[in-house]
Design an enzyme around this catalytic site. Sequence first.
Site, short mmCIF file in Angstrom:
data_model
loop_
_atom_site.label_atom_id
_atom_site.label_comp_id
_atom_site.label_asym_id
_atom_site.label_seq_id
_atom_site.Cartn_x
_atom_site.Cartn_y
_atom_site.Cartn_z
N ARG A 42 -4.05 0.16 -4.18
CA ARG A 42 -5.30 0.72 -4.45
C ARG A 42 -5.39 1.39 -5.73
O ARG A 42 -4.60 1.96 -6.26
CB ARG A 42 -5.51 1.74 -3.32
CG ARG A 42 -5.57 1.30 -1.87
CD ARG A 42 -5.67 2.47 -0.61
NE ARG A 42 -5.54 1.84 0.33
CZ ARG A 42 -5.62 2.72 1.60
NH1 ARG A 42 -5.65 3.81 1.53
NH2 ARG A 42 -5.27 2.00 2.74
N ARG A 86 0.97 10.13 -3.05
CA ARG A 86 -0.27 9.02 -3.45
C ARG A 86 0.01 8.09 -4.42
O ARG A 86 0.40 8.55 -5.60
CB ARG A 86 -1.52 9.87 -3.86
CG ARG A 86 -2.32 10.61 -2.82
CD ARG A 86 -3.22 11.58 -3.20
NE ARG A 86 -3.89 12.45 -1.97
CZ ARG A 86 -4.70 12.33 -1.40
NH1 ARG A 86 -5.33 10.94 -1.49
NH2 ARG A 86 -4.86 12.86 -0.50
N GLU A 119 -1.54 13.85 6.44
CA GLU A 119 -1.95 12.42 7.10
C GLU A 119 -0.76 11.63 6.91
O GLU A 119 -0.14 11.46 5.71
CB GLU A 119 -3.14 11.91 6.46
CG GLU A 119 -3.49 10.70 7.12
CD GLU A 119 -4.51 9.51 6.42
OE1 GLU A 119 -4.89 8.81 6.63
OE2 GLU A 119 -5.36 10.41 5.77
N SER A 121 -3.60 6.67 10.83
CA SER A 121 -5.15 6.81 11.02
C SER A 121 -5.43 5.65 12.04
O SER A 121 -5.02 4.46 11.52
CB SER A 121 -5.76 6.73 9.79
OG SER A 121 -7.35 7.30 9.90
N ARG A 177 5.14 7.85 3.28
CA ARG A 177 5.27 9.33 3.72
C ARG A 177 5.87 9.63 4.76
O ARG A 177 6.43 10.88 4.88
CB ARG A 177 3.51 9.54 4.04
CG ARG A 177 2.71 9.45 3.02
CD ARG A 177 1.36 9.77 3.51
NE ARG A 177 0.38 9.85 2.14
CZ ARG A 177 -0.83 10.34 2.25
NH1 ARG A 177 -1.36 11.00 3.30
NH2 ARG A 177 -1.50 10.32 1.01
#
Length: 411
Positions: free
Chosen positions: A257, A272, A344, A347, A385
Amino acid sequence: MLDLKKLQNQFDEVSQKLKNKKVDEETLKKLADLFALLKKEKTILEELQAFQNKFSKELASAQDKEELRTKLSENKIKINEQNQKVNVLENELENIAHAIPNIPDDIVPVGEDEDENVEIKKILTPPNFDFKPKEHHDLGESLDWLDFARGVKISGSRFCVLKNEGALLSRALVNYMIDFNRSRGFDFVNVPYLVNSATMFGTGQLPKFKDDMYKVDDEDLYLISTSEIPVTNLYSGEILASESLPIKMTCYSACFRKEAGSAGRDTRGIIRQHQFEKVELVSITKPEQSDSVFNEMVECASDLLSSLGLAHRHLMLCTGDLGFSAAKTIDLEVWIPSQNKYREISSVSNCRDFQARRAKIRYKNEQGKNELVHTLNGSSLAVGRTLVAIMENYQDREGKIIIPDVLRKYF
């Protein structure tokens, strides 16, 4: 893609839900004006076609055949012109609809942003340290698990090199997640990381998020931002047998990303990154199956976290924080000791028939008619994560990391 007929027939109700998902008034007004204009132009087209049908049948018995033939020829030209007008309007409607998000379910709480997400429950208790816990990047550098300097040297900011036991732990997590998901009935698939624009369109990444994607120059290929994209599209353009559903899959992939989060947020560490790894869950179901499969997927990801001994919570996302393709989403947030809060890590979303309409994924229902499937996806889990959570939750006073029991056989 949005069901345009539903939007047209229930415009006030649907448009309010879209406003809750931050679709601007100007776009909705443009849609309303286009619907009205299209209806008017279609009525004209139908009248011209009715004239053509009626008098074509009467041509053989008409007293003045040449006059009627001339009128029919002129009317045929008008039909062609009117068809073009209708096609232009329909294409314009579709192009706008491509960038409009899915309609949120009624159960989704109305809210502006992540601050208005609703906590459902907490699972397990965060550890209570008798020392100040270190952040994962400090632990990783002191143990020689994470090499940020060389990651930046070879690639740039927001890249990292995993080394030694850190790399082994990451690999162990991937293998454990896949095995865990398979034990819950999800079939393992391995897919390409490069996909074409039609595939990106099918799950909703294009056209809206084009600038967030890494594209190969001069080729119709994009690096995936999640394996949801290729796995969901495995069945694009297909009509599935009713008895084959639900199809439940799990997949490991690297993800890419350009947008790695808010500027200045999580600039240190591996929370991130432009490149990260994820194990994904994807399901394709009949409409009546999707809610129960959604609950299965949430439970699978949550139980995986519990098996690792990681405290976490379930959040129902509000309308303002809901993803583009999602009708309903539950986030799982894991406890991060150094930040003293939940972050988070998964999801899980039910996209209803939104992606299936774009990707043309259907099945034959009991009446033998083709019907759109429902598609669902969820992280199970974000590998980096999870690595962060284990490092911070399993650290000791000396800065060493205790490996959770379930992972030891993978080393």
